[in-house]
Design a protein around this motif. Structure first.
Motif, short mmCIF file in Angstrom:
data_model
loop_
_atom_site.label_atom_id
_atom_site.label_comp_id
_atom_site.label_asym_id
_atom_site.label_seq_id
_atom_site.Cartn_x
_atom_site.Cartn_y
_atom_site.Cartn_z
N VAL A 1 -0.82 63.37 44.94
CA VAL A 1 -0.15 64.09 43.84
C VAL A 1 0.24 63.11 42.75
N LEU A 2 0.39 63.63 41.54
CA LEU A 2 0.66 62.73 40.43
C LEU A 2 2.16 62.46 40.25
N PHE A 3 2.98 63.45 40.57
CA PHE A 3 4.41 63.29 40.31
C PHE A 3 5.24 63.71 41.51
N THR A 4 6.47 63.21 41.54
CA THR A 4 7.43 63.64 42.54
C THR A 4 7.82 65.08 42.20
N THR A 5 7.59 65.99 43.14
CA THR A 5 7.79 67.40 42.80
C THR A 5 9.07 68.00 43.39
N ALA A 6 9.69 67.29 44.32
CA ALA A 6 10.92 67.82 44.93
C ALA A 6 11.73 66.64 45.47
N GLY A 7 13.01 66.90 45.68
CA GLY A 7 13.87 65.83 46.20
C GLY A 7 13.38 65.28 47.52
N MET A 8 12.78 66.18 48.35
CA MET A 8 12.36 65.73 49.67
C MET A 8 11.08 64.90 49.65
N HIS A 9 10.38 64.98 48.51
CA HIS A 9 9.05 64.39 48.44
C HIS A 9 9.03 62.89 48.82
N PRO A 10 9.91 62.08 48.20
CA PRO A 10 9.89 60.66 48.58
C PRO A 10 10.45 60.41 49.98
N LEU A 11 11.01 61.45 50.58
CA LEU A 11 11.65 61.26 51.89
C LEU A 11 10.76 61.68 53.05
N VAL A 12 9.50 61.99 52.74
CA VAL A 12 8.61 62.50 53.79
C VAL A 12 8.61 61.63 55.05
N PRO A 13 8.49 60.30 54.94
CA PRO A 13 8.47 59.50 56.17
C PRO A 13 9.71 59.72 57.03
N TYR A 14 10.86 59.95 56.38
CA TYR A 14 12.10 60.15 57.14
C TYR A 14 12.15 61.54 57.74
N LEU A 15 11.53 62.49 57.02
CA LEU A 15 11.48 63.84 57.58
C LEU A 15 10.52 63.89 58.77
N LEU A 16 9.60 62.92 58.81
CA LEU A 16 8.66 62.89 59.93
C LEU A 16 9.15 62.00 61.07
N GLY A 17 10.36 61.47 60.95
CA GLY A 17 10.92 60.78 62.12
C GLY A 17 11.39 59.35 61.90
N GLU A 18 10.96 58.71 60.80
CA GLU A 18 11.45 57.35 60.54
C GLU A 18 12.96 57.39 60.38
N PRO A 19 13.68 56.43 60.95
CA PRO A 19 15.12 56.42 60.69
C PRO A 19 15.41 56.00 59.25
N HIS A 20 16.34 56.67 58.58
CA HIS A 20 16.67 56.29 57.20
C HIS A 20 17.75 55.21 57.23
N PRO A 21 17.59 54.19 56.39
CA PRO A 21 18.58 53.10 56.43
C PRO A 21 20.01 53.55 56.13
#
Ligand code: SER
Length: 605
Positions: free
Chosen positions: A36-56
């Motif tokens: 995708v060309l642009f960030t489309t939602a607040g969750m977009h950059p957080l995908v790795p954390y939504l998939l299980g990575e612990p967020h710092p």
């Protein structure tokens, strides 16, 4: 009067009080997501954390995120649509009783210390269930326990949230609406209809599933999450009983500025209102893109292309309402004054933003001038044709072909309306139907190009371009061989004379590194390796380890080009038949394209 500043502060206060940690919003250009060309939602950059990575920052976080959604571009001009907005978001990463998050949403909306909305004026929607996921009774009961009367069960089209192409974390959602008090439009009137009775303000998504690839089944996430997002501009407008997002805050300020400088007044006509709003929206999007750390400038590819489209569209609208486009720099100042407070890059790039806007205004004005000359030629052509026809006793209509109108549009940026106007002034009509057909064809091509289906910006299919295209694949292979597979294509443009290739690399390449890359490519050329092509479905292509942008963007069947053991890429082609066709590869320039992105220009000689 509640301002967007107030709303951001309230958001921050509320979620901090409830143990959430503030995180910074991300760049408007997604990192490591070429689909995708642009960030489309607040969750977009957080995908790795939504998939299980612990967020710092832990498992309870919130932020304000700048977003761009270009799919709504044609709706801009109405009361509510924007291509660019700020989203207030918060997340619970990990299993959390839905009731807990619903209660927080309810409290924020209704508490007199926060938004103070009356619960009688709220309505919510809940997922009705289907073969993917069951009916969400838990959420329904949670709303009812809060005392909300109007809770509607709706299907997947209304109550399921997923990223653009349907790949990634997703799940049933529950949307919150303000009931404006308008009468029901029909017996079944619900937030699903667009009669205007219900206006959406917030969305809680229960990210319980993940779709790994295009067309794949949603799989349950081991660790579900809750993602909530509230559109800032919309909510502020609604809280102020405003009729549109353009009636509050900075957007209103810009509308007022335009009103002071344009010939046509705001609301003078439906058209004028629309043009005012498009300028207001598009220049804001442009400021956000130009004010991003990635240093995007107007161009013919990727984000630069969208940026160019925003600016040029705004210029056309300015023309219709009699606004001098150089005033875009003043509009940019208003936005920078406002958003520079929140986003350092926007503040520090004030001059860059204004310069780039004005450069594009200038470029486009020149193109329009050229277009006028071309238009005259078209008329001349028809006149000549008419004379010939007359001699033969035939008649020719005073009509400009759709093809010619499209050429004016495509090559000189002449909007259809402009050509039509000029034509009418001269007593000509235009073939609108044929233009529409050409335009649709072109849109489809751009869509595919933007989606990366025809990789590489191959401008023509001459032999020389095809050879340079093959050289591009070898170049990427050489770069990956030297710096690792993390090096990816970030842009490509090929003319019959040269290739231009953008890729991510964190440093300027030395002479020795460039020599090494050149040597690698020339070595492959000297080995006379056949270039082969096979059609695979996306899954097979992925499994074969082919380079390419995976996501929803490809069709099911893709072409995979292989050069011996050296390179395998999903690509639309065309290519050389054998690397020996390329003769000799030479790098003529290595430079920065934008932050973290290098650009190589090379030729075959
Ligand atoms: N992802 C959801 C949305 O964009 C909620 O944050 O609406």
């Amino acid at each position: 009067m509640i301002t967007d500043e107030n709303l951001k502060e309230l958001w921050s206060k509320f979620y901090t009080e409830h143990g959430f940690k503030k995180i910074d919003g991300y760049s408007i250009i997604p990192e490591n997501d070429p689909t995708v060309l642009f960030t489309t939602a607040g969750m977009h950059p957080l995908v790795p954390y939504l998939l299980g990575e612990p967020h710092p920052s832990g498992n309870k976080i919130f932020d304000v995120q700048r977003c761009i959604r270009t799919n709504d571009i044609d709706s801009v001009g109405d009361d509510w649509h924007l291509t660019c907005f700020e989203m207030l978001g918060n997340w619970f990463l990990g299993k959390c009783p839905k009731e807990e998050m619903i209660k927080l949403s309810y409290e924020f909306l209704t508490s007199p210390d926060y938004l103070g909305l009356k619960k009688e004026n709220l309505a919510t929607t809940v997922f009705a269930g289907d073969e993917t996921a069951p009916r969400d009774d838990e959420t329904y009961n949670a709303w009812k326990n809060c005392g909300i009367n109007q809770v509607f069960f709706l299907g997947k089209e209304d109550n399921w949230w997923a990223l653009g192409g349907g790949v990634g974390p997703c799940g049933p959602d529950s949307e919150m609406f303000l009931d404006t008090g308008k009468p029901k439009c029909c017996e079944e009137c619900s937030p699903a209809c667009d009669c205007g009775k219900y206006v959406e303000i917030w969305n809680d998504v229960f990210m319980q599933y993940n779709v790994k690839g295009v067309g794949e089944q949603a799989q349950k996430l081991e660790r579900p999450n809750i993602d909530t997002g509230m559109g800032l501009e919309r909510t502020v407008a609604i809280l102020n009983n405003a009729k549109s997002v353009y009636d509050t805050g900075c957007l209103k300020q810009v509308i007022d500025f335009i009103n002071d400088h344009a010939k046509a007044g705001y609301k003078e006509s439906e058209k004028a209102t629309r043009y005012y709003r498009i300028i207001t929206d598009h220049i804001r999007s442009s400021v956000f893109i130009l004010g991003d750390i990635r240093g995007i400038v107007p161009s013919n590819v990727g984000q630069g292309y969208i940026l160019r489209r925003f600016i040029r569209r705004a210029i056309n609208c300015a023309r219709y309402i009699g606004l001098d486009s150089s005033l875009f720099a003043n509009i940019a100042d208003l936005y920078v004054d406002k958003y520079g407070k929140y986003y350092d890059d926007i503040a520090s790039k004030r001059n860059f933003i204004k310069d780039e806007l004005l450069k594009e205004v200038d470029k486009f004005s020149k193109a329009i001038e050229e277009g006028h000359k071309e238009f005259e030629k078209v008329i001349l052509g028809i006149e000549k044709h008419k004379q010939f026809a007359l001699q033969k006793g035939e008649t020719v209509e005073n009509k400009i072909s759709g093809k010619a109108v499209f050429r004016l549009y495509d090559t000189f940026g002449f909007p259809f309306e402009l050509t039509k106007e000029l034509a009418e002034e001269r007593g000509y009509s235009v073939d609108e139907k044929e233009f529409e057909e050409k335009y649709k064809e072109h849109q489809e091509k751009s869509r595919q190009a933007a989606a990366g289906q025809f990789k590489g910006g191959l401008a023509d299919s001459s032999k020389q371009s095809a050879y340079l295209h093959t050289a591009t694949h070898l170049l990427l292979a050489a770069l990956q061989n030297k710096y690792g597979k993390e090096v990816k294509q970030r842009g490509s443009n090929i003319t019959p004379e040269r290739l231009r290739f953008d890729f991510n690399l964190d440093h300027k390449m030395t002479k020795e590194e460039l020599d090494e890359i050149e040597y690698f490519v020339n070595d492959a050329i000297s080995k006379a390796i056949p270039v082969t092509c096979e059609i695979l479905n996306l899954e097979e292509a992925k499994k074969s380890g082919a380079e390419g942008i995976f996501g929803n963007k490809y069709g099911q069947e893709v072409k995979v080009y292989t050069i011996g053991e050296i390179s395998k890429e999903i690509c639309g082609g065309p290519h050389a038949e054998n690397t020996s066709n390329l003769h000799h590869f030479k790098i003529i320039k290595e430079e920065s394209s934008s932050s973290g992105i290098r650009r190589i220009k090379a030729i075959l000689d």
